[in-house]
Design a protein around this motif. Sequence first.
Motif, PDB file in Angstrom:
ATOM      1  N   LEU A  40      -8.181 -13.672 -10.162  1.00  0.00           N
ATOM      2  CA  LEU A  40      -8.046 -12.804  -8.997  1.00  0.00           C
ATOM      3  C   LEU A  40      -7.545 -13.639  -7.822  1.00  0.00           C
ATOM      4  N   LEU A  41      -6.507 -13.138  -7.124  1.00  0.00           N
ATOM      5  CA  LEU A  41      -5.927 -13.868  -5.997  1.00  0.00           C
ATOM      6  C   LEU A  41      -6.086 -13.074  -4.701  1.00  0.00           C
ATOM      7  N   ASN A  42      -6.819 -13.566  -3.749  1.00  0.00           N
ATOM      8  CA  ASN A  42      -6.923 -13.017  -2.389  1.00  0.00           C
ATOM      9  C   ASN A  42      -6.955 -11.496  -2.298  1.00  0.00           C
ATOM     10  N   PRO A  43      -7.982 -10.838  -2.816  1.00  0.00           N
ATOM     11  CA  PRO A  43      -8.044  -9.384  -2.666  1.00  0.00           C
ATOM     12  C   PRO A  43      -8.346  -9.002  -1.217  1.00  0.00           C
ATOM     13  N   ASN A  44      -7.857  -7.845  -0.806  1.00  0.00           N
ATOM     14  CA  ASN A  44      -8.167  -7.370   0.546  1.00  0.00           C
ATOM     15  C   ASN A  44      -8.169  -5.848   0.558  1.00  0.00           C
ATOM     16  N   GLU A  45      -8.701  -5.306   1.663  1.00  0.00           N
ATOM     17  CA  GLU A  45      -8.711  -3.865   1.814  1.00  0.00           C
ATOM     18  C   GLU A  45      -8.549  -3.500   3.279  1.00  0.00           C
ATOM     19  N   LYS A  46      -7.963  -2.335   3.497  1.00  0.00           N
ATOM     20  CA  LYS A  46      -7.765  -1.813   4.847  1.00  0.00           C
ATOM     21  C   LYS A  46      -8.301  -0.395   4.896  1.00  0.00           C
ATOM     22  N   GLN A  47      -8.975  -0.093   6.002  1.00  0.00           N
ATOM     23  CA  GLN A  47      -9.482   1.262   6.180  1.00  0.00           C
ATOM     24  C   GLN A  47      -8.306   2.174   6.512  1.00  0.00           C
ATOM     25  N   VAL A  48      -8.232   3.292   5.826  1.00  0.00           N
ATOM     26  CA  VAL A  48      -7.138   4.227   6.035  1.00  0.00           C
ATOM     27  C   VAL A  48      -7.610   5.396   6.892  1.00  0.00           C
TER      28      VAL A  48
END
Length: 147
Positions: A40-48
């Motif tokens: 796994l490489l640098n997972p991220n998430e953004k609130q929509v």
Amino acid sequence: MLSKVVSVISNTLDKTFPEVEIYVNKIKQGFEEPCFFIQLLNPNEKQVLGNRYKQKIDLDIQYFPKNEDDNWELMEMAQKLNNTLELIKTEEGDLLRGLDRNSQFIDGNLHYFVTFKPFVRKIGEEEPFMEELKTDIKPDIKPDRRD
């Protein structure tokens, strides 16, 4: 969702390539080729919107061939991974499309990079959409009757 995507990929690879060992996160010393290593490489998430988020899950799936000098095996595996990871299905039946699929041949091994961008909904205390509303309407205007 991260572990779910990695698990689905691992299961998909296991079904497609049953003779190839699969490692996730750590590779054991003294491993035998051929094998896959899912990283796994640098997972991220953004609130929509509200409790909805868009995740970005980058993966490096490394393939260690039986013979390091066989570039044909690496090219064939890259094509098979393109076909296998274009669309994966989760246990719940959701489909995830593999984006930005590309391959690199480094030190006699295949590095297959793929990105998944699922939408997730974080469930906490559920708020009601609308409470019950009662209204009493009494018309002030009499209807106009024309005979």
